[in-house]
Design an enzyme around this catalytic site. Structure first.
Site, PDB file in Angstrom:
ATOM      1  N   ASP A  24     -12.495   3.416   4.268  1.00 18.39           N
ATOM      2  CA  ASP A  24     -11.948   2.096   4.622  1.00 18.39           C
ATOM      3  C   ASP A  24     -12.201   1.076   3.513  1.00 18.39           C
ATOM      4  O   ASP A  24     -13.137   1.212   2.729  1.00 18.39           O
ATOM      5  CB  ASP A  24     -12.591   1.631   5.944  1.00 18.39           C
ATOM      6  N   HIS A  41      -4.982   1.664  -2.431  1.00 21.11           N
ATOM      7  CA  HIS A  41      -4.811   3.059  -1.991  1.00 21.11           C
ATOM      8  C   HIS A  41      -4.767   3.999  -3.198  1.00 21.11           C
ATOM      9  O   HIS A  41      -5.348   5.077  -3.166  1.00 21.11           O
ATOM     10  CB  HIS A  41      -3.543   3.209  -1.146  1.00 21.11           C
ATOM     11  N   ARG A  75       1.502  -0.324  10.610  1.00 19.97           N
ATOM     12  CA  ARG A  75       1.397  -1.213   9.435  1.00 19.97           C
ATOM     13  C   ARG A  75       2.798  -1.522   8.893  1.00 19.97           C
ATOM     14  O   ARG A  75       3.767  -0.837   9.244  1.00 19.97           O
ATOM     15  CB  ARG A  75       0.557  -0.522   8.360  1.00 19.97           C
ATOM     16  N   LEU A 135     -15.388  25.064   0.025  1.00 21.81           N
ATOM     17  CA  LEU A 135     -15.302  23.850   0.851  1.00 21.81           C
ATOM     18  C   LEU A 135     -14.007  23.805   1.664  1.00 21.81           C
ATOM     19  O   LEU A 135     -12.934  24.090   1.143  1.00 21.81           O
ATOM     20  CB  LEU A 135     -15.361  22.619  -0.078  1.00 21.81           C
TER      21      LEU A 135
HETATM   22  C1  IPE Z   1      -9.385   3.576  10.011  1.00 25.38           C
HETATM   23  O1  IPE Z   1      -9.265   2.444   9.210  1.00 25.38           O
HETATM   24  C2  IPE Z   1      -8.339   4.578   9.647  1.00 25.38           C
HETATM   25  C3  IPE Z   1      -8.457   5.166   8.315  1.00 25.38           C
HETATM   26  C4  IPE Z   1      -9.416   4.960   7.462  1.00 25.38           C
HETATM   27  C5  IPE Z   1      -7.401   6.083   7.963  1.00 25.38           C
HETATM   28  P1  IPE Z   1      -8.468   1.161   9.712  1.00 25.38           P
HETATM   29  O2  IPE Z   1      -8.596   0.145   8.631  1.00 25.38           O
HETATM   30  O3  IPE Z   1      -7.093   1.531  10.117  1.00 25.38           O
HETATM   31  O4  IPE Z   1      -9.288   0.743  11.005  1.00 25.38           O
HETATM   32  P2  IPE Z   1      -9.398  -0.642  11.762  1.00 25.38           P
HETATM   33  O5  IPE Z   1      -7.992  -1.096  12.021  1.00 25.38           O
HETATM   34  O6  IPE Z   1     -10.101  -1.598  10.844  1.00 25.38           O
HETATM   35  O7  IPE Z   1     -10.195  -0.365  12.980  1.00 25.38           O
HETATM   36  C1  IPE Z   2      -8.290   2.347   4.359  1.00 22.01           C
HETATM   37  O1  IPE Z   2      -8.195   1.097   3.776  1.00 22.01           O
HETATM   38  C2  IPE Z   2      -7.070   3.193   4.132  1.00 22.01           C
HETATM   39  C3  IPE Z   2      -6.228   3.397   5.317  1.00 22.01           C
HETATM   40  C4  IPE Z   2      -6.481   2.934   6.511  1.00 22.01           C
HETATM   41  C5  IPE Z   2      -5.013   4.157   5.138  1.00 22.01           C
HETATM   42  P1  IPE Z   2      -7.442  -0.095   4.501  1.00 22.01           P
HETATM   43  O2  IPE Z   2      -6.011  -0.045   4.099  1.00 22.01           O
HETATM   44  O3  IPE Z   2      -7.712  -0.095   5.939  1.00 22.01           O
HETATM   45  O4  IPE Z   2      -8.139  -1.342   3.805  1.00 22.01           O
HETATM   46  P2  IPE Z   2      -8.652  -2.665   4.525  1.00 22.01           P
HETATM   47  O5  IPE Z   2      -9.539  -2.233   5.647  1.00 22.01           O
HETATM   48  O6  IPE Z   2      -7.447  -3.392   4.999  1.00 22.01           O
HETATM   49  O7  IPE Z   2      -9.408  -3.391   3.457  1.00 22.01           O
HETATM   50 MG    MG Z   3      -9.171  -0.876   7.087  1.00 21.99          MG
END
Ligand code: IPE
Ligand code: IPE
Ligand code: MG
Length: 255
Positions: A24, A41, A75, A135
Site C-alpha cells: 500500500d 504503481h 477506482r 518460491l
Molecule cells: C488494499 O489497499 C488493496 C491492495 C493493496 C491491492 P487499498 O489502498 O485499496 O485499501 P484501502 O482502500 O486503503 O483500505
Molecule cells: C497500493 O497503493 C496499490 C493498489 C491498491 C493497487 P495505493 O494505490 O492504494 O496507494 P495509496 O494508498 O492511495 O497511497
Molecule cells: Mg491504498
C-alpha cells in the site's frame, strides 16, 4: 551496534513459511513527489522485484502479494486500466526471470473479472511456471476475502445439495479446501506498508493467527532491508496460539 534490518540477524531456522503483503501507499508516494498515481504503481513494481528476490534468496516457501482488490475496481477508470496494463506487462516480462529462479507464479481472486487479454496472459504465465519448485509467488488479483468466502459458501451448498458433502462432516480442514488458498499454508507473517492499520478484505480467514507487521514506509520504498526488519521483528514475537507462555516454554517446537 548492528542495524535491526541486518540479514545476519535473521535466524534461518525460524523463517516464516508464508509471508503475505498488502502493498500500500503507491498513490501517496507519487503525490508527495508531485507525480501521477500511476508513477507510484510503476515504482512499486521495482519493490515487487526486490522483495520476490529477497524471499527467494532466503528460501521462503510462499509470498502472497495483494496487487488488486475487488474494491479497487471502483477506482477511476484510467487508474484501473493503467494498473491492469502494468500487471499484465510485468507478468509477461518477468516469466523468464521466474523460471530462471525456479519461482512458481500462482493467482488467487476472481479471474473472471479481469479483461480477456489479462486472463490469457496470466494463464500463460501460470502454465509456464507451473513446474517450478522454489518460491510460490501468489498474486492476489481481483481478490477479496468476502468474495472468496461467499464463493466457498456457494460451492459448499451446491456440493451438499448434490449429496457430495455431508454438512455434519464440514470441519476447518474441509472448509479450507473450498478457499482460493486451498493448497497454500496460512501466512505466519502479514506486512502492510504505508502506515495504514487495517486488513482491507485480505485473507480474513487465513490471517487468524498471523503476526501482523505495520510500517510507515510506502510500498515503492519497501526493499530487502525493510523485509529483513519485518522478519527480525516477527522472530522476536512469541506465538502462543491460545496457550500460555509457560506451556510454550515446555514445548519450544512451536514458533
Ligand atoms: C488494499 O489497499 C488493496 C491492495 C493493496 C491491492 P487499498 O489502498 O485499496 O485499501 P484501502 O482502500 O486503503 O483500505
Ligand atoms: C497500493 O497503493 C496499490 C493498489 C491498491 C493497487 P495505493 O494505490 O492504494 O496507494 P495509496 O494508498 O492511495 O497511497
Ligand atoms: Mg491504498
Amino acid at each position: 551496534m548492528q542495524e535491526s534490518n541486518d540479514l545476519s540477524r535473521i535466524d534461518k531456522n525460524r523463517l516464516p513459511r508464508h509471508i503475505a503483503i498488502i502493498m500500500d501507499g503507491n498513490g501517496r508516494w507519487a503525490k508527495e513527489k508531485g507525480q501521477d498515481r500511476l508513477f507510484g504503481h510503476f515504482n512499486g513494481v521495482e519493490s515487487v522485484r526486490d522483495i520476490v528476490e529477497g524471499c527467494a534468496e532466503l528460501g521462503i516457501g510462499f509470498l502472497t502479494l495483494y496487487a488488486f482488490s475487488t474494491e479497487n475496481w471502483d477506482r477511476p477508470e484510467y487508474e484501473v486500466t493503467g494498473l491492469m496494463e502494468l500487471l499484465v506487462d510485468t507478468i509477461r516480462k518477468e516469466v523468464p526471470t521466474l523460471n530462471k529462479n525456479n519461482i512458481r507464479l500462482r493467482a488467487i481472486g476472481d479471474k473472471s473479472m479481469l479483461p480477456a487479454y489479462a486472463q490469457s496472459e496470466l494463464q500463460e504465465a501460470l502454465d509456464e511456471t507451473s513446474a517450478n519448485t522454489g518460491l510460490n509467488l501468489v498474486m492476489a488479483l481481483s481478490y477479496s476475502s468476502r468474495w472468496e468466502l461467499v464463493h466457498a459458501a456457494q460451492q459448499i451448498a451446491r456440493d451438499a445439495k448434490d449429496g457430495k458433502l455431508d454438512p455434519e462432516s464440514i470441519t476447518h480442514e474441509v472448509l479450507t479446501q473450498y478457499l482460493a488458498t486451498k493448497d497454500i499454508p496460512d501466512p505466519e507473517l502479514m506486512i502492510r506498508t504505508s502506515g495504514e492499520y487495517r486488513i482491507s478484505n485480505f485473507l480474513l480467514y487465513q490471517l487468524a493467527y498471523s503476526e501482523l507487521y505495520f510500517t510507515d514506509t510506502c510500498w515503492p520504498d519497501f526493499r530487502k532491508p525493510n523485509l529483513y526488519a519485518a522478519i527480525i521483528d516477527y522472530q522476536g514475537r512469541e506465538r502462543r496460539f491460545g496457550k500460555t507462555s509457560e506451556q510454550l516454554q515446555q514445548n519450544p517446537t512451536i514458533h
